[in-house]
Design a protein around this motif. Sequence first.
Motif, mmCIF file in Angstrom:
data_model
loop_
_atom_site.group_PDB
_atom_site.id
_atom_site.type_symbol
_atom_site.label_atom_id
_atom_site.label_comp_id
_atom_site.label_asym_id
_atom_site.label_seq_id
_atom_site.Cartn_x
_atom_site.Cartn_y
_atom_site.Cartn_z
ATOM 1 N N ASN A 98 27.109 37.277 35.340
ATOM 2 C CA ASN A 98 26.897 37.959 36.615
ATOM 3 C C ASN A 98 28.127 37.749 37.493
ATOM 4 N N PRO A 99 29.222 38.451 37.199
ATOM 5 C CA PRO A 99 30.476 38.212 37.930
ATOM 6 C C PRO A 99 30.411 38.693 39.369
ATOM 7 N N TYR A 100 31.054 37.936 40.247
ATOM 8 C CA TYR A 100 31.273 38.360 41.626
ATOM 9 C C TYR A 100 32.714 38.803 41.844
ATOM 10 N N GLU A 101 33.615 38.359 40.980
ATOM 11 C CA GLU A 101 35.023 38.720 41.102
ATOM 12 C C GLU A 101 35.701 38.557 39.752
ATOM 13 N N ASN B 286 31.369 38.220 53.576
ATOM 14 C CA ASN B 286 30.366 37.215 53.916
ATOM 15 C C ASN B 286 29.227 37.136 52.899
ATOM 16 N N ARG B 287 29.161 38.089 51.950
ATOM 17 C CA ARG B 287 28.119 38.083 50.930
ATOM 18 C C ARG B 287 28.741 38.349 49.569
ATOM 19 N N ASP B 288 28.847 37.294 48.753
ATOM 20 C CA ASP B 288 29.464 37.439 47.439
ATOM 21 C C ASP B 288 28.722 38.422 46.551
ATOM 22 N N ARG B 289 27.428 38.587 46.784
ATOM 23 C CA ARG B 289 26.618 39.389 45.881
ATOM 24 C C ARG B 289 26.722 40.889 46.154
#
Length: 411
Positions: free
Chosen positions: A237-240, A277-280
Amino acid sequence: MKKSLTVALLFGFLFFSPLVTFGQEEEKAPEKVEKKEKKVDITILPVIATNPTVGVLFGVLPGLNWNMGTPEDTRNSTALIGIYYTTLNQLFTSFRSNAFTKGDGFNLLTDIRFNLNSQPTYGLGSEIRSPIVGDGGGVNDYPYPPIPANEQMAFNNFRLYQTVQKRHKQTNLFYGIGYHLDIFWNIDDKQLDLDAEPQRITHHYRYQTLKGISTEKYSQSGLSLNTTFDSRDNVVNPYEGQLAAVSLRLFPEFLGSTVSASQLWMEYRTYVNMDKNRDRNILAFWTYGWFVTSGTSPYLALPAIGWDMFARSGRPFTHGRIRGEDLMYAETEWRFPLQRDKNKWGGVLFVNTSTASSRTEDISLASNFVFGYGGGLRFMINEKKRVNLGLDYGFGTNGAQGLFLNLNEYF
């Protein structure tokens, strides 16, 4: 056109009842000593599904997440195990994993399947609305009676793919070799009737006979050269980060292939943060190209949506709905939280497109694009490792639609 995969799930049971989740520790700690972090997290997901291809399907989907080193120097590993049986006496089993050894020294990709299968096939290329072959519309001057758009096939399939890649120094670059084996046998073309007058010929039979390959059994066996750049912060589940991979697969006859061929797989993924402000809250992009670069691959071993390693491409279509000697696929997904400050619940919206060629039918790549779109819910069952349970509904070209259950993100 009939609906593609339609899944009947016990939504309340899966989302609101406790899932079977447990972990294995390195050793049992005394009560007064702080317990060590779990080394293996296991989630067992029951699955109930129904569609015209399988009847009613029952099974389990265990998901494993573990770390072979420490979170500071080693990426998490993941595996999915599927065991399903249907009321039409079909059996589907699989083990698929993406594992990293200590210090990310090696990356191991494993894809093992054994299936007693039955699924529709639709010929090659992505011309879903094109005239039926042999209908007098001038398609290839084909002399046989019309072929139905949906041809049911039964076959057994065994797959063993194993790739080992070594990390280059302390970078995000990996390179290595692999072995790839696909065996198809007991192939039964349900619509094929050679005793009819005139004969009723299927796409599979025509392709195989034109290429001089058996219509009852065949295999691909060979080695691959692989290189991967992977800077994703989490594989499930990558964020970046980004993923870029190239795999050149060589299938010579002396290694067990029915006919010699080579295939090229090229893949790219990237993730763009939409809110600092929200990685998701991210936009995720995925594209791949899969090409027969020389020789001839048997029909069921040709590039097709849904036949990627984790079988994630092509929502909402059935596996193999788009097939060809060349295939290109692209998907964009917006992933966002549904809670102001928490990450338990989330949602997704997605759109994808695919195109395939048929050199036999003189259909060129990019001559037609097939689209799918939809949305879904996410429930994070392990926030630390970002393991998601997902439920999506999708719609596609010519009335295709389906409901899909998954562990981890699609890409």
